[in-house]
Design a protein around this motif. Sequence first.
Motif, PDB file in Angstrom:
ATOM      1  N   TRP A   1       0.721  -1.323  -0.076  1.00 32.38           N
ATOM      2  CA  TRP A   1      -0.040   0.088  -0.067  1.00 32.38           C
ATOM      3  C   TRP A   1       1.007   1.326   0.048  1.00 32.38           C
ATOM      4  O   TRP A   1       0.603   2.048  -0.833  1.00 32.38           O
ATOM      5  N   MET A   2       1.960   1.350   0.848  1.00 34.75           N
ATOM      6  CA  MET A   2       2.712   2.257   0.850  1.00 34.75           C
ATOM      7  C   MET A   2       3.386   2.576  -0.700  1.00 34.75           C
ATOM      8  O   MET A   2       3.678   3.654  -1.284  1.00 34.75           O
ATOM      9  N   PHE A   3       3.957   1.764  -1.349  1.00 31.43           N
ATOM     10  CA  PHE A   3       4.311   1.705  -2.593  1.00 31.43           C
ATOM     11  C   PHE A   3       3.297   2.156  -3.674  1.00 31.43           C
ATOM     12  O   PHE A   3       3.772   2.874  -4.372  1.00 31.43           O
ATOM     13  N   GLY A   4       2.156   1.607  -3.473  1.00 31.17           N
ATOM     14  CA  GLY A   4       0.989   1.963  -4.241  1.00 31.17           C
ATOM     15  C   GLY A   4       0.679   3.366  -4.287  1.00 31.17           C
ATOM     16  O   GLY A   4       0.553   3.993  -5.364  1.00 31.17           O
ATOM     17  N   GLU A   5       0.647   3.858  -3.119  1.00 33.84           N
ATOM     18  CA  GLU A   5       0.172   5.290  -2.766  1.00 33.84           C
ATOM     19  C   GLU A   5       1.348   6.203  -3.166  1.00 33.84           C
ATOM     20  O   GLU A   5       0.999   7.234  -3.626  1.00 33.84           O
ATOM     21  N   GLY A   6       2.671   5.774  -3.073  1.00 34.18           N
ATOM     22  CA  GLY A   6       3.692   6.527  -3.680  1.00 34.18           C
ATOM     23  C   GLY A   6       3.659   6.757  -5.204  1.00 34.18           C
ATOM     24  O   GLY A   6       3.786   7.726  -5.800  1.00 34.18           O
ATOM     25  N   CYS A   7       3.324   5.653  -5.806  1.00 34.06           N
ATOM     26  CA  CYS A   7       3.072   5.430  -7.184  1.00 34.06           C
ATOM     27  C   CYS A   7       1.971   6.390  -7.594  1.00 34.06           C
ATOM     28  O   CYS A   7       2.022   7.149  -8.676  1.00 34.06           O
ATOM     29  N   TYR A   8       0.646   6.457  -6.999  1.00 35.69           N
ATOM     30  CA  TYR A   8      -0.516   7.256  -7.142  1.00 35.69           C
ATOM     31  C   TYR A   8      -0.161   8.475  -7.211  1.00 35.69           C
ATOM     32  O   TYR A   8      -0.453   9.389  -8.005  1.00 35.69           O
ATOM     33  N   LEU A   9       0.511   9.088  -5.969  1.00 36.15           N
ATOM     34  CA  LEU A   9       0.987  10.442  -5.899  1.00 36.15           C
ATOM     35  C   LEU A   9       1.865  10.844  -6.863  1.00 36.15           C
ATOM     36  O   LEU A   9       1.878  12.034  -7.374  1.00 36.15           O
ATOM     37  N   HIS A  10       2.957  10.045  -7.280  1.00 36.20           N
ATOM     38  CA  HIS A  10       3.824  10.384  -8.524  1.00 36.20           C
ATOM     39  C   HIS A  10       3.056  10.635  -9.621  1.00 36.20           C
ATOM     40  O   HIS A  10       3.201  11.770 -10.466  1.00 36.20           O
ATOM     41  N   THR A  11       2.268   9.890 -10.053  1.00 33.13           N
ATOM     42  CA  THR A  11       1.462  10.060 -11.099  1.00 33.13           C
ATOM     43  C   THR A  11       0.556  10.874 -11.240  1.00 33.13           C
ATOM     44  O   THR A  11       0.352  11.745 -12.161  1.00 33.13           O
ATOM     45  N   ALA A  12       0.036  11.324  -9.988  1.00 31.80           N
ATOM     46  CA  ALA A  12      -0.951  12.291  -9.828  1.00 31.80           C
ATOM     47  C   ALA A  12      -0.271  13.691 -10.022  1.00 31.80           C
ATOM     48  O   ALA A  12      -0.885  14.635 -10.535  1.00 31.80           O
TER      49      ALA A  12
ATOM     50  N   VAL B   1       2.756  14.037 -11.865  1.00 27.47           N
ATOM     51  CA  VAL B   1       3.123  14.028 -13.207  1.00 27.47           C
ATOM     52  C   VAL B   1       1.868  14.224 -14.284  1.00 27.47           C
ATOM     53  O   VAL B   1       1.970  15.362 -15.335  1.00 27.47           O
ATOM     54  N   LEU B   2       0.900  13.686 -14.032  1.00 29.35           N
ATOM     55  CA  LEU B   2      -0.218  14.087 -14.906  1.00 29.35           C
ATOM     56  C   LEU B   2      -1.307  15.139 -14.209  1.00 29.35           C
ATOM     57  O   LEU B   2      -2.491  14.806 -13.925  1.00 29.35           O
ATOM     58  N   THR B   3      -0.572  16.105 -13.910  1.00 28.64           N
ATOM     59  CA  THR B   3      -1.333  17.234 -13.100  1.00 28.64           C
ATOM     60  C   THR B   3      -2.782  17.312 -13.705  1.00 28.64           C
ATOM     61  O   THR B   3      -3.965  17.424 -13.033  1.00 28.64           O
ATOM     62  N   TYR B   4      -2.880  17.733 -14.676  1.00 35.04           N
ATOM     63  CA  TYR B   4      -4.306  18.441 -15.452  1.00 35.04           C
ATOM     64  C   TYR B   4      -5.104  16.955 -16.059  1.00 35.04           C
ATOM     65  O   TYR B   4      -6.134  17.154 -16.634  1.00 35.04           O
ATOM     66  N   SER B   5      -4.557  15.844 -16.073  1.00 36.52           N
ATOM     67  CA  SER B   5      -5.419  14.747 -16.352  1.00 36.52           C
ATOM     68  C   SER B   5      -5.467  13.588 -15.431  1.00 36.52           C
ATOM     69  O   SER B   5      -5.173  12.568 -15.677  1.00 36.52           O
ATOM     70  N   THR B   6      -5.755  13.718 -14.025  1.00 39.01           N
ATOM     71  CA  THR B   6      -5.835  12.795 -13.128  1.00 39.01           C
ATOM     72  C   THR B   6      -7.024  12.075 -13.324  1.00 39.01           C
ATOM     73  O   THR B   6      -7.109  10.853 -12.865  1.00 39.01           O
ATOM     74  N   ASP B   7      -8.031  12.231 -14.283  1.00 37.00           N
ATOM     75  CA  ASP B   7      -9.079  11.261 -14.403  1.00 37.00           C
ATOM     76  C   ASP B   7      -8.421  10.226 -15.335  1.00 37.00           C
ATOM     77  O   ASP B   7      -9.305   9.068 -15.134  1.00 37.00           O
ATOM     78  N   LYS B   8      -7.589  10.292 -15.698  1.00 35.01           N
ATOM     79  CA  LYS B   8      -6.659   8.963 -16.553  1.00 35.01           C
ATOM     80  C   LYS B   8      -6.408   8.117 -15.417  1.00 35.01           C
ATOM     81  O   LYS B   8      -6.017   6.859 -15.837  1.00 35.01           O
ATOM     82  N   LEU B   9      -6.096   8.319 -14.025  1.00 30.65           N
ATOM     83  CA  LEU B   9      -5.583   7.356 -13.140  1.00 30.65           C
ATOM     84  C   LEU B   9      -6.630   6.270 -12.874  1.00 30.65           C
ATOM     85  O   LEU B   9      -7.841   6.646 -12.704  1.00 30.65           O
ATOM     86  N   ARG B  10      -6.197   5.069 -12.736  1.00 32.78           N
ATOM     87  CA  ARG B  10      -7.149   3.854 -12.536  1.00 32.78           C
ATOM     88  C   ARG B  10      -6.783   3.592 -11.067  1.00 32.78           C
ATOM     89  O   ARG B  10      -5.797   2.921 -10.757  1.00 32.78           O
ATOM     90  N   LYS B  11      -8.013   4.039 -10.258  1.00 28.54           N
ATOM     91  CA  LYS B  11      -7.768   3.758  -8.773  1.00 28.54           C
ATOM     92  C   LYS B  11      -7.795   2.208  -8.700  1.00 28.54           C
ATOM     93  O   LYS B  11      -6.989   1.973  -7.667  1.00 28.54           O
ATOM     94  N   TRP B  12      -8.425   1.312  -9.531  1.00 31.50           N
ATOM     95  CA  TRP B  12      -8.497   0.001  -8.944  1.00 31.50           C
ATOM     96  C   TRP B  12      -7.129  -0.464  -9.484  1.00 31.50           C
ATOM     97  O   TRP B  12      -6.810  -1.546  -8.605  1.00 31.50           O
ATOM     98  N   MET B  13      -6.182   0.021 -10.151  1.00 32.48           N
ATOM     99  CA  MET B  13      -4.784  -0.533 -10.389  1.00 32.48           C
ATOM    100  C   MET B  13      -3.985  -0.342  -8.926  1.00 32.48           C
ATOM    101  O   MET B  13      -3.424  -1.312  -8.572  1.00 32.48           O
ATOM    102  N   PHE B  14      -4.288   0.599  -8.396  1.00 36.10           N
ATOM    103  CA  PHE B  14      -3.505   0.995  -7.095  1.00 36.10           C
ATOM    104  C   PHE B  14      -4.031   0.120  -5.964  1.00 36.10           C
ATOM    105  O   PHE B  14      -3.172  -0.384  -5.254  1.00 36.10           O
ATOM    106  N   ILE B  15      -5.333  -0.147  -5.897  1.00 34.56           N
ATOM    107  CA  ILE B  15      -6.051  -0.646  -4.901  1.00 34.56           C
ATOM    108  C   ILE B  15      -5.597  -2.256  -5.254  1.00 34.56           C
ATOM    109  O   ILE B  15      -5.234  -3.087  -4.040  1.00 34.56           O
TER     110      ILE B  15
END
Length: 122
Positions: free
Chosen positions: A34-45, A47-61
């Motif tokens: 979870w710590m790794f997934g949250e770090g990846c999520y925050l990094h991706t958020a 990097v993709l500042t204006y397109s966070t709708d492309k983040l797949r939350k199920w992938m991090f879960i």
Amino acid sequence: MQLTLSHEAHDSNVVWCRLVTIAHNYFYVTNFFWMFGEGCYLHTAIVLTYSTDKLRKWMFICIGWCIPFPIIVAWAIGKLYYDNEKCWFGKKAGVYTDFIYQGPVILVLLVRTLADLTRPGL
């Protein structure tokens, strides 16, 4: 966890005691993933500042809950066949089945550390 620390349960290696050990180690591994997934999520958020709708939350879960499951299943099978004693706590000399779940945890920590060290601005 207190019940599994009694000498009678520990020495008799009963099934419920091993199940508690499996659950304990599963949640231990999920903490790191979870710590790794949250770090990846925050990094991706970031990097993709204006397109966070492309983040797949199920992938991090899935990183947090699903990846640790086969790791713990493999560990439990290894413990069952190679180190089936004392409620699966502790280590027998020369048997390294605990590295089945400790190895991925160490790998996650190394990846996060290397990612932090190679980040620009440090």
